[in-house]
Design a protein around this motif. Structure first.
Motif, short mmCIF file in Angstrom:
data_model
loop_
_atom_site.label_atom_id
_atom_site.label_comp_id
_atom_site.label_asym_id
_atom_site.label_seq_id
_atom_site.Cartn_x
_atom_site.Cartn_y
_atom_site.Cartn_z
N GLY A 1 15.95 9.91 50.61
CA GLY A 1 15.91 9.51 52.02
C GLY A 1 17.13 9.97 52.79
O GLY A 1 17.03 10.43 53.94
N GLY B 1 11.73 2.89 48.18
CA GLY B 1 10.96 2.56 46.98
C GLY B 1 11.86 2.06 45.87
O GLY B 1 13.07 2.33 45.85
N ILE C 1 13.31 13.85 39.83
CA ILE C 1 14.32 14.28 40.80
C ILE C 1 15.63 13.56 40.45
O ILE C 1 15.61 12.34 40.19
CB ILE C 1 13.89 13.92 42.25
CG1 ILE C 1 12.44 14.36 42.54
CG2 ILE C 1 14.88 14.46 43.27
CD1 ILE C 1 12.16 15.84 42.44
N VAL D 1 6.09 8.97 50.77
CA VAL D 1 6.67 9.49 49.52
C VAL D 1 6.02 8.76 48.34
O VAL D 1 6.33 7.62 48.03
CB VAL D 1 8.21 9.32 49.50
CG1 VAL D 1 8.78 9.88 48.20
CG2 VAL D 1 8.83 10.04 50.71
N SER D 2 5.06 9.46 47.75
CA SER D 2 4.37 8.94 46.57
C SER D 2 5.11 9.43 45.33
O SER D 2 6.35 9.52 45.33
CB SER D 2 2.90 9.39 46.61
OG SER D 2 2.19 8.95 45.48
N TYR E 1 17.32 0.95 56.18
CA TYR E 1 17.78 0.74 54.80
C TYR E 1 17.68 -0.75 54.47
O TYR E 1 17.58 -1.59 55.36
CB TYR E 1 19.22 1.24 54.63
CG TYR E 1 20.24 0.43 55.40
CD1 TYR E 1 20.40 0.61 56.77
CD2 TYR E 1 20.99 -0.55 54.76
CE1 TYR E 1 21.31 -0.16 57.47
CE2 TYR E 1 21.91 -1.32 55.46
CZ TYR E 1 22.05 -1.12 56.82
OH TYR E 1 22.94 -1.90 57.52
N MET F 1 17.78 6.62 41.11
CA MET F 1 16.59 6.04 40.48
C MET F 1 16.37 6.59 39.07
O MET F 1 15.91 5.88 38.19
CB MET F 1 15.36 6.34 41.36
CG MET F 1 14.12 5.59 40.95
SD MET F 1 12.76 5.86 42.09
CE MET F 1 12.89 4.49 43.18
N GLY G 1 19.79 -2.84 51.75
CA GLY G 1 21.03 -3.61 51.63
C GLY G 1 22.30 -2.79 51.60
O GLY G 1 23.40 -3.31 51.74
N ASP G 2 22.16 -1.48 51.43
CA ASP G 2 23.33 -0.63 51.20
C ASP G 2 23.90 -0.11 52.54
O ASP G 2 23.74 1.04 52.91
CB ASP G 2 22.92 0.54 50.29
CG ASP G 2 24.10 1.40 49.87
OD1 ASP G 2 25.23 1.12 50.30
OD2 ASP G 2 23.87 2.37 49.13
P1 NAP Z 1 16.97 5.61 45.33
O1 NAP Z 1 18.11 6.56 45.21
O2 NAP Z 1 16.92 4.43 44.44
O3 NAP Z 1 16.88 5.13 46.88
C1 NAP Z 1 15.92 4.19 47.26
C2 NAP Z 1 16.08 3.87 48.72
O4 NAP Z 1 15.10 2.87 49.06
C3 NAP Z 1 17.44 3.31 49.06
O5 NAP Z 1 17.88 3.89 50.27
C4 NAP Z 1 17.17 1.83 49.26
O6 NAP Z 1 18.01 1.27 50.24
C5 NAP Z 1 15.75 1.85 49.80
N1 NAP Z 1 15.10 0.56 49.63
C6 NAP Z 1 14.82 -0.08 48.47
N2 NAP Z 1 14.26 -1.27 48.72
C7 NAP Z 1 14.21 -1.39 50.08
C8 NAP Z 1 13.73 -2.40 50.96
N3 NAP Z 1 13.19 -3.55 50.50
N4 NAP Z 1 13.81 -2.18 52.29
C9 NAP Z 1 14.35 -1.05 52.78
N5 NAP Z 1 14.81 -0.06 51.99
C10 NAP Z 1 14.74 -0.23 50.66
O7 NAP Z 1 15.58 6.35 45.15
P2 NAP Z 1 15.14 7.89 45.32
O8 NAP Z 1 15.10 8.47 43.96
O9 NAP Z 1 15.89 8.54 46.41
O10 NAP Z 1 13.62 7.65 45.74
C11 NAP Z 1 13.16 7.71 47.07
C12 NAP Z 1 11.65 7.67 47.03
O11 NAP Z 1 11.17 8.74 46.23
C13 NAP Z 1 11.09 6.39 46.39
O12 NAP Z 1 9.95 5.97 47.07
C14 NAP Z 1 10.73 6.84 44.99
O13 NAP Z 1 9.71 6.06 44.43
C15 NAP Z 1 10.27 8.26 45.26
N6 NAP Z 1 10.31 9.12 44.10
C16 NAP Z 1 11.48 9.37 43.44
C17 NAP Z 1 11.47 10.19 42.31
C18 NAP Z 1 12.73 10.50 41.54
O14 NAP Z 1 12.62 11.14 40.48
N7 NAP Z 1 13.90 10.11 42.01
C19 NAP Z 1 10.26 10.74 41.87
C20 NAP Z 1 9.10 10.46 42.55
C21 NAP Z 1 9.13 9.66 43.67
P3 NAP Z 1 19.00 0.04 49.95
O15 NAP Z 1 19.72 0.29 48.68
O16 NAP Z 1 19.85 0.06 51.17
O17 NAP Z 1 18.12 -1.17 49.86
#
Ligand code: NAP
Length: 251
Positions: A22, A96, A192, A144-145, A40, A196, A42-43
């Motif tokens: 994001g 997510g 990715i 974003v699935s 966002y 996460m 909490g961060d």
């Molecule tokens: P990440 O680094 O854990 O970041 C997740 C983001 O979601 C953070 O900015 C977090 O913000 C926000 N978030 C979580 N709960 C929230 C809530 N209740 N309200 C508002 N914001 C919230 O994850 P990422 O890897 O960048 O993933 C981003 C998206 O891509 C997700 O939907 C994930 O499922 C998808 N995805 C990721 C991968 C991968 O390999 N990384 C693969 C497939 C899909 P706060 O911390 O501020 O709450």
């Protein structure tokens, strides 16, 4: 250099913009001219770092703290964003979480929290922006699935269900709002490198990399550039699609 993505004068709302996919998406959309609303959870510090990067690059940005799982909080946040920016052209439902467990160990909260943030969160944003999208007769929604939503994954019944649900939501919105000039697509990233996936063991990462034809994990830039493309007029005849960004993992 010509701005091939033509995002000048566009306003983009990105949920989960405080880090990872994001944050980079927000920075990239700003780079091609969009004004950015970062939502966002909490961060606050992470959101500020993203916003500072955008400002340093000459972009416009505001941050909004909001739990996307909360219907009323989303309503208030959308009201603030529309008051600040007057419109939203691009919505990226990216926020997510994961709570990976075998179903036998999964409790009700593991299920509900993942479905509420990953799937209901996207519905909440779309629902509250729906009237302005229809009024403006234009809009671009990117959900974003995940490849887990396309194919399922062991230990991710909650996460896979939420991400499959996003695909159903995407196709339904594409059909429901296509005639009003609104595009809606989903992306399905594979492995990715973000916070996460940091928690996955090196053994699991090596195993995954070995099965990926491009022989590496994806980067946040790989995903962000696809979102920028889908958000741009270059993709204006694409709607209701699920684009895999997985280095060929699921071939
Ligand atoms: P990440 O680094 O854990 O970041 C997740 C983001 O979601 C953070 O900015 C977090 O913000 C926000 N978030 C979580 N709960 C929230 C809530 N209740 N309200 C508002 N914001 C919230 O994850 P990422 O890897 O960048 O993933 C981003 C998206 O891509 C997700 O939907 C994930 O499922 C998808 N995805 C990721 C991968 C991968 O390999 N990384 C693969 C497939 C899909 P706060 O911390 O501020 O709450």
């Amino acid at each position: 250099m010509k701005n091939i993505f033509e995002l000048d004068d566009k306003v983009a709302l990105i949920t989960g913009g405080s880090r990872g996919i994001g944050a980079t998406t927000a920075v990239q959309l700003a780079k091609y001219g969009a004004s950015i609303a970062i939502v966002y959870g909490g961060d606050t510090n992470g959101a500020k770092v993203t916003a500072d990067t955008i400002v340093e690059n000459g972009g416009k940005v505001k941050t909004y703290q909001c739990d996307v799982a909360n219907f009323e909080a989303c309503k208030k946040t959308i009201e603030c964003i529309l008051a600040d920016w007057n419109k939203v052209d691009i919505l990226v439902n990216n926020a997510g979480i994961t709570r990976d467990k075998l179903v036998l160990q999964m409790n009700e909260d593991d299920w509900d929290s993942v479905l509420d943030i990953n799937l209901k969160g996207a519905f909440n944003m779309i629902r509250h922006l729906y009237p302005q999208f229809v009024k403006n007769r234009k809009g671009n929604i990117i959900n974003v699935s995940s490849i887990a939503g396309c194919d399922g994954n062991l230990g991710q019944a909650n996460y896979s269900s939420s991400k499959s649900g996003l695909i159903g939501l995407t196709k339904s919105i594409a059909k429901e709002l296509g005639s009003r000039g609104i595009n809606c697509n989903a992306i399905a990233p594979g492995f990715i490198s973000t916070q996460m996936t940091d928690s996955l063991s090196q053994e699991l990462k090596d195993k995954a990399i070995n099965s990926i034809p491009l022989k590496r994990m994806g980067t946040v830039e790989d995903v962000a550039s696809t979102i920028v493309f889908l958000a741009s007029p270059m993709a204006k005849y694409i709607t209701g699609q699920v684009l895999r960004i997985d280095g060929g993992l699921t071939l």
